[in-house]
Write an enzyme that holds these catalytic residues in place. Structure first.
Site, mmCIF file in Angstrom:
data_model
loop_
_atom_site.group_PDB
_atom_site.id
_atom_site.type_symbol
_atom_site.label_atom_id
_atom_site.label_comp_id
_atom_site.label_asym_id
_atom_site.label_seq_id
_atom_site.Cartn_x
_atom_site.Cartn_y
_atom_site.Cartn_z
ATOM 1 N N ASP A 139 0.814 -1.220 0.000
ATOM 2 C CA ASP A 139 0.000 0.000 0.000
ATOM 3 C C ASP A 139 0.844 1.266 0.000
ATOM 4 O O ASP A 139 1.993 1.274 0.427
ATOM 5 C CB ASP A 139 -0.912 0.016 1.245
ATOM 6 N N GLU A 140 0.225 2.316 -0.482
ATOM 7 C CA GLU A 140 0.707 3.690 -0.307
ATOM 8 C C GLU A 140 2.180 3.921 -0.635
ATOM 9 O O GLU A 140 2.918 4.475 0.158
ATOM 10 C CB GLU A 140 0.475 4.141 1.145
#
Ligand code: TNX
Length: 495
Positions: free
Chosen positions: A309-310
């Site tokens: 993620d991210e």
């Protein structure tokens, strides 16, 4: 009080009958075979000294005599799957029947919720019932879960939790028939598991946490013990090592994992998205191979979560190539890869699993490749969001989430282009940037984790907010006896 109020998540059916079963000091607990012995012991230990001078005696015996509690295979002609169970309570006996050990365990959890809440204290609290015992209303319960994946996630990276604290969370999960505990074991602020081939990860990368506390990590032996403890309670541990972002703790522990070859400083703030492994260096994949290999060897469950993620510092082509290569590494260690929904556009294997968390996106691209989905949409399932603007801890980036918001949704309708057949189930993440200890964890998790447990277990047509609200309120005496520091949400009629 209606005994049905005690049972949460709500079963498929509960029918009350006339009459009652008496649990007395003479009541014995029989397991029909060794497979059910753990559940029989669990129930005996739960009853403990509440009723007699000794906990109830247990015995393995396929044809138990009248007057007993029996945990048996079956019921004949009814297929309730591995996790379903059938309870019949009458004056002659209390019988739990299940297709497998998990079902028997869930039957025991339901019986537990029919027993007096103060038995949860686990220590003798006089006055004890007399020799006439405790009465359980006659009834028939049929039950089985809607979804196979009923999960919770603990972020032990931002703030560390001890093995005992995680085991307590496992106990609370088991009471609510949750069966997957996802451990977020590495992030910018801390690396929490010993890796023998890269020892600095734990000793250096695990030496702090958000706010500058001393952090901590699990030795491999401790982690293996935790895995066993959870497995006994039918909870599968899902380890996550977040990569290529959220890796500052690793980048601080080994200079060679950085593109510039310079080790980062340890980080105790709460920003996200600034760190990334050097995806262009070969050593990075050696590192991942070693880490995944050691953790996979300690984890009997079939899953390995790679985060994903991210990552704000990588171009999509580089990110995609990274995920695809890591997927191969995970597979080479015999595990199915799970990732946060950013992995959806990559070339996924049909065995891979996407954890859908961003409310305004859809993981439909992954479903088209045959991958399956876990629903953790942040505006419903994130336990670290505040209950309302006045909640003293927690975040608000996905909104505030009151109990009704966490309860009143259908996972099958929550993501465009994801049919129910591609849904494994639901999971409630609890990020710990603002949660300093297990008290804070409990306060954010309860009652919303109970709401999400019912979202995962109970069929949609059997769920109604008003009915849930009353059953939730009825949990208070049990939760108090358990010492749970739950949030007394004002909209719930707590008893
Ligand atoms: C987003 S959810 C994150 C986490 C944070 C969380 C806080 C996800 C995959 N990434 O790194 O802790 O928000 O709510």
């Amino acid at each position: 009080m209606d005994p049905r109020l005690g049972v949460l998540p709500r079963p498929v059916s509960v029918d009350l009958h006339d009459g009652e079963f008496r649990l007395t000091p003479a009541t014995m607990i029989y397991a029909g075979s060794e497979r059910f012995a753990f559940s029989a012991r669990f129930l005996a230990e739960h009853i403990g000294l509440a009723i007699g001078e000794q906990p109830p005696r247990i015995e393995v015996n396929p044809s138990p005599p009248a007057g007993s509690i029996a945990i048996l295979a079956g019921p004949p002609g009814m297929d309730l799957g591995e996790e379903g169970y059938h309870i019949s309570i009458g004056s002659a006996r209390l019988e739990i029947r299940a297709g497998g050990p998990a079902g028997a365990f869930y039957g025991v959890q339901t019986v537990r919720q029919l027993l007096p809440p103060n038995w949860e204290y686990g220590a003798l609290r006089p006055p004890r019932p007399t020799a006439t015992g405790v009465a359980l209303r006659a009834m028939t319960i049929v039950d089985r879960p809607r979804f196979a994946w009923r999960g919770a996630m603990l972020d032990v990276s931002r703030h560390f939790l001890t093995v005992d604290e995680v085991e307590r969370y496992v106990d609370l999960m088991a009471l609510h028939k949750l069966n997957r505990l996802h451990l977020h074991l590495a992030d910018d602020q801390g690396w929490r598991i010993e890796i023998k081939s890269w020892p600095n990860l734990a000793t250096h990368g695990g030496s702090t946490e958000v706010g500058g506390g001393s952090g901590g990590y699990y030795t491999q032996e401790q982690y293996a013990g935790l895995v066993r403890y959870a497995a006994d309670r039918f909870v599968t541990i899902v380890p996550e090592i977040d990569m290529p972002g959220h890796t500052n703790a690793a980048l601080a522990s080994y200079a060679e994992l950085n593109c510039d070859g310079a080790a980062r400083s340890l980080y105790t703030g709460i920003d996200v998205g600034f760190s990334a492994l050097c995806v262009e260096k070969e050593i990075t994949y050696k590192f991942i191979h070693d880490v995944v290999g050691e953790i996979a060897a300690l984890t009997p469950g079939p899953y390995f979560h790679i985060g994903g993620d991210e990552v704000k510092t990588l171009k999509p082509e580089l990110y995609n190539a990274f995920v695809e290569r890591v997927q191969g590494i995970v597979q080479s260690h015999g595990k199915r890869m799970i990732g946060w929904d950013e992995i959806a556009p990559t070339k996924l294997l049909p065995t891979s699993i996407v954890q859908h968390w961003r409310p305004k996106t859809t993981p439909a691209a992954a479903v088209a490749k045959g991958a399956t989905v876990i629903m953790s949409v942040a505006d419903r399932a994130y336990l670290d969001m505040k209950y309302d603007a006045g909640t003293p801890i927690g975040l608000t980036w996905a909104g505030v989430i009151d109990v009704r918001t966490s309860y009143d949704w259908d996972p099958a309708a929550a993501a465009a282009g994801v049919p129910e057949g591609s849904l494994l189930g639901v999971e409630a993440p609890l990020w710990s940037e603002t949660l300093a200890n297990i008290r804070d964890v409990e306060f954010m998790a309860f009652p919303r984790l109970a709401a999400l447990a019912e979202v995962g277990w109970t069929r949609q047509q059997d769920r109604k907010w008003t009915d849930f609200r009353d059953r939730l309120g009825a949990q208070a005496p049990r939760w108090v006896a358990l010492g749970l520091s739950f949030y007394r949400a004002p909209e719930i009629p707590w008893r």
